[in-house]
Design an enzyme around this catalytic site. Structure first.
Site, mmCIF file in Angstrom:
data_model
loop_
_atom_site.group_PDB
_atom_site.id
_atom_site.type_symbol
_atom_site.label_atom_id
_atom_site.label_comp_id
_atom_site.label_asym_id
_atom_site.label_seq_id
_atom_site.Cartn_x
_atom_site.Cartn_y
_atom_site.Cartn_z
ATOM 1 C CG ASP A 1 -0.443 7.993 -1.267
ATOM 2 O OD1 ASP A 1 -0.814 7.361 -2.282
ATOM 3 O OD2 ASP A 1 -0.545 7.547 -0.110
ATOM 4 C CB SER B 1 -0.378 6.816 6.000
ATOM 5 O OG SER B 1 0.929 6.795 5.451
ATOM 6 C CD GLU C 1 -4.804 0.088 3.018
ATOM 7 O OE1 GLU C 1 -4.360 0.844 2.133
ATOM 8 O OE2 GLU C 1 -4.976 0.444 4.199
ATOM 9 C CE LYS D 1 -0.172 4.327 -2.239
ATOM 10 N NZ LYS D 1 -1.522 4.754 -1.785
HETATM 11 O O1 KIV Z 1 -0.783 6.243 2.654
HETATM 12 C C1 KIV Z 1 -0.172 5.168 2.797
HETATM 13 O O2 KIV Z 1 0.719 5.024 3.638
HETATM 14 C C2 KIV Z 1 -0.551 4.055 1.940
HETATM 15 C C3 KIV Z 1 0.026 2.702 2.226
HETATM 16 C C4 KIV Z 1 -0.473 2.153 3.491
HETATM 17 C C5 KIV Z 1 -0.159 1.764 1.099
HETATM 18 O O3 KIV Z 1 -1.299 4.238 1.029
#
Ligand code: KIV
Length: 266
Positions: free
Chosen positions: A85, A47, A184, A115
């Protein structure tokens, strides 16, 4: 007793016992503030492509940028579980590339886990990383890296067939070895079903209180963007009002010769 970062076994064991709190973070200053608030998990989300880089989506975020921001956040944390991520195309090409990139986020970035978005199609990449000792958090529902496939940032899993597909995806991720699962933007009844079925904690965003925990983007929960108000978002502060006020006050004092005053001069 000194605070310690939650480990993967503790996170899995927390299911049904306590609600997990996760927030995103992108730099060391916020990392220190987030740790002071004693959250359970910190996510360096891709994000950052939207809230830091100002893009319309997360697709342009690179591995180099994720490693850099993960390193910044890890520097600001001492005792909080840190997840990074995997950005677009860092794990979709092959399980081997997924492992190499996940390894960078852990070894160079200092993350405890990574993730990845997606269900059955992501399972082989997840399995490869888990087998190599890298914990993986799954992410289902509105997975932003598939925004063009979805035709926009839309609620997913609506209707019986779509719900069944997501349940199958959740089962595949559990089989692949995820230790937790972000859900989500899905309907509450589906969040209830997935949360009941999987043996690992679900962490919701726009997926109701049925999940085992919640995650929000830090800039969103602090209300840094007055124009961003999706239905799921509660703003716990309104910094989009507060910050310009403070800067305006600074500017006024500079213009009027009030700052720096004697107390702030050598
Ligand atoms: O990239 C991110 O911030 C996310 C969250 C919103 C779960 O994947």
């Amino acid at each position: 007793m000194a605070r310690k970062a939650l480990g993967v076994p503790e996170i899995v064991a927390s299911k049904g016992k306590k609600r997990l709190v996760m927030v995103t973070c992108y730099d060391a200053t916020f990392a220190r503030l987030v740790e002071a608030a004693e959250v359970d998990l910190v996510l360096v989300g891709d994000s950052l492509g939207m809230v830091i880089q100002g893009r319309a989506d997360t697709l342009g975020v690179t591995m180099e940028q994720m490693v850099y921001h993960t390193r910044c956040v890890a520097t600001g944390l001492r005792a909080t579980h840190l997840v990074a991520d995997m950005p677009f195309l860092s794990y979709q090409v092959s399980p081997e590339e997924a492992l190499r990139n996940a390894g960078r986020l852990v070894a160079e970035g200092g993350a405890h886990a990574v993730k990845m978005e997606g269900g059955r199609r992501t399972a082989p990449a997840i399995r490869r990383c888990v087998d190599a000792g890298i914990p993986v958090m799954g992410h289902l529902g509105l997975t932003p890296q598939s925004v063009h496939q979805f035709g926009g940032f839309r609620v997913q899993g609506k209707g019986a067939e779509a719900a069944e597909r997501l349940l199958e995806d959740a089962r595949a991720l559990v089989d692949a070895g995820v230790y937790s699962l972000v859900l989500e933007s899905i309907p509450q009844d589906l969040a209830v079903r997935i949360t009941r079925e999987v043996p690992v904690p679900t962490i919701g965003i726009g997926a109701s209180a049925a999940c085992d925990g919640q995650v929000l983007v830090i800039y969103d929960l602090l209300g840094m963007d007055a124009s961003f108000q999706p239905r799921f978002l509660k703003k716990f502060a309104h910094l989009a009002d507060t910050i310009p006020g403070a800067i305006r006050e600074y500017a006024r004092e500079v213009r009027e010769g009030l700052f720096p005053d004697e107390d702030h001069s050598f």
